[in-house]
Design an enzyme around this catalytic site. Sequence first.
Site, PDB file in Angstrom:
ATOM      1  N   LYS A 175      20.288  23.623  22.513  1.00  0.00           N
ATOM      2  CA  LYS A 175      20.926  24.893  22.141  1.00  0.00           C
ATOM      3  C   LYS A 175      19.839  25.857  21.703  1.00  0.00           C
ATOM      4  O   LYS A 175      19.348  25.788  20.589  1.00  0.00           O
ATOM      5  CB  LYS A 175      21.931  24.657  21.008  1.00  0.00           C
ATOM      6  CG  LYS A 175      23.096  25.663  20.963  1.00  0.00           C
ATOM      7  CD  LYS A 175      22.717  27.104  20.701  1.00  0.00           C
ATOM      8  CE  LYS A 175      22.422  27.372  19.258  1.00  0.00           C
ATOM      9  NZ  LYS A 175      22.205  28.854  19.015  1.00  0.00           N
ATOM     10  N   GLU A 250      12.058  21.153  10.959  1.00  0.00           N
ATOM     11  CA  GLU A 250      10.887  21.946  10.623  1.00  0.00           C
ATOM     12  C   GLU A 250      11.394  23.322  10.238  1.00  0.00           C
ATOM     13  O   GLU A 250      12.059  23.991  11.034  1.00  0.00           O
ATOM     14  CB  GLU A 250       9.905  22.018  11.789  1.00  0.00           C
ATOM     15  CG  GLU A 250       9.287  20.671  12.154  1.00  0.00           C
ATOM     16  CD  GLU A 250       8.517  20.018  11.018  1.00  0.00           C
ATOM     17  OE1 GLU A 250       8.120  20.724  10.068  1.00  0.00           O
ATOM     18  OE2 GLU A 250       8.327  18.789  11.069  1.00  0.00           O
ATOM     19  N   CYS A 284       6.673  30.748  11.330  1.00  0.00           N
ATOM     20  CA  CYS A 284       6.858  29.948  10.107  1.00  0.00           C
ATOM     21  C   CYS A 284       5.528  29.615   9.456  1.00  0.00           C
ATOM     22  O   CYS A 284       5.483  29.288   8.262  1.00  0.00           O
ATOM     23  CB  CYS A 284       7.630  28.675  10.419  1.00  0.00           C
ATOM     24  SG  CYS A 284       6.899  27.648  11.711  1.00  0.00           S
ATOM     25  N   GLU A 381      10.433  33.658   1.793  1.00  0.00           N
ATOM     26  CA  GLU A 381       9.952  33.909   3.152  1.00  0.00           C
ATOM     27  C   GLU A 381      10.492  35.245   3.659  1.00  0.00           C
ATOM     28  O   GLU A 381      11.707  35.461   3.696  1.00  0.00           O
ATOM     29  CB  GLU A 381      10.381  32.783   4.083  1.00  0.00           C
ATOM     30  CG  GLU A 381       9.807  32.900   5.480  1.00  0.00           C
ATOM     31  CD  GLU A 381      10.124  31.709   6.354  1.00  0.00           C
ATOM     32  OE1 GLU A 381       9.250  31.296   7.139  1.00  0.00           O
ATOM     33  OE2 GLU A 381      11.256  31.189   6.267  1.00  0.00           O
TER      34      GLU A 381
END
Length: 480
Positions: A175, A250, A284, A381
């Site tokens: 997906k 992750e 990331c 973040e």
Amino acid sequence: MTDTNTNYVNGEWVSSATSETIDVANPANPSEVVARYQQSGSEDADEAARAAADAASDWADTPGPERGRILRQAGTILADRKDELTEQLVAEEGKARPEAAGEVQRAIDIFHYFAGKAADLGGTVKGSSSRDTTLYTRKEPVGVAALITPWNYPIAIPAWKLAPALAAGNTVVLKPASAAPGPAVALAEALDEAGLPDGVLNVVTGPGSDVASTFVEHEAVDAVSFTGSSQVGEMVYDQATDQGKRVQTELGGKNPTLVSESADPEEAAEIVATGGFGTTGQSCTACSRAVVHEDVYDEFVDALVAEAESIDIGPGLEAEMGPQVSQSELDSTLEYIDIAQDEGATLAAGGGTPDEYDSGYFVEPTVFTDVSNDMRIAQEEVFGPVVAVIKVSDFDEGLEVANDVEYGLSASVVTDDHTEANRFVDEAEAGVVKVNEKTTGLELHVPFGGFKRSSSETWREQGDEGLEFYTIEKTVYDNY
């Protein structure tokens, strides 16, 4: 008229049961629809998972070298389409052409790398305490793997999950993120052309709330690999482990670069700028905190501001830094810029949208100074081209500040002192640690993963470790 792409299920290109579609717009020109995909639902995901389960036994029995041959041929097909795929990636995700081309090349290299690994999968022979017994191990595929991938590396991340899964003999349901699904669909096209048997790979586009959730909970799925935000990843982890599945996640990062007293300020600023503003900060592993010794702080800030102000912003096919992927991502970045100023940080560069663009999700490379590590800009973040600069009095304080976040994905140090470098390697709380390098950029043949909220801290991705998640060990006692 934009053609509508279909799902890939059981070796066929099929429309979804919902009859609904998703339009993907060019982030540099949101009025331009560049592609259309299926907005699939739970029924489509169920069909894909069942197809993967039906194909699992035959694919697991396929010899490793044959699986590798298909992966190698798919890599060659991707290489032949590299220019086309690069432009597709720029059109859907927005990153600059050189970055997009590098990402496509990485996918090619990953397929070729794991093509070789497929032939090497085996086990080990051990000495038995019995004279009449041969004792050995063998690696077998886990079964059906569900891969849920993000938009920021829309071909590299699907490739580094998909290639080891297939090499190890697993079947797959994939997906991709709805913001940029095209490059993942292109992987399916290449594998189909390379002769992958029906049902071994199934790609379903659509919302995570329907498609991904169905994959995670489906009785046919044995393993789930997810890359995305920490908040969503932690929900996926809980959902999958409640079902007794093997899980790999992750997740996010708040990655520091520690600039020591011995560092060259201009060199350090270039390293931080490349890591913080490359890929529009949408990585990331992007550097979002520069932790700088007070003796070089002023020179470093001047150099980093100069780096930020020199970056050419524009559409990815033309400029050095492209737009953010969507209006929501741009809004989030601008909100964090406002929050930082409200908390007392000083805006030293950027902070807004370029005047020359009245459309597109563009934002200026942004630098904040006078940042304390308890500010949200230093803890959360952002996922945009924003770097917070934090002043420290010595190396010990720098290490403490670098580690004082709930994430631990990537960290770097810039220093001419070998003792400091070794200490940083020993004490940095991150899964990837670099010396005199940017926080971004990964080799494909070594493990990748994070500490703390950056990962489930279960299995790593890439390299030999990347195969471990997709295999299970069987021990054999052969008494002949």
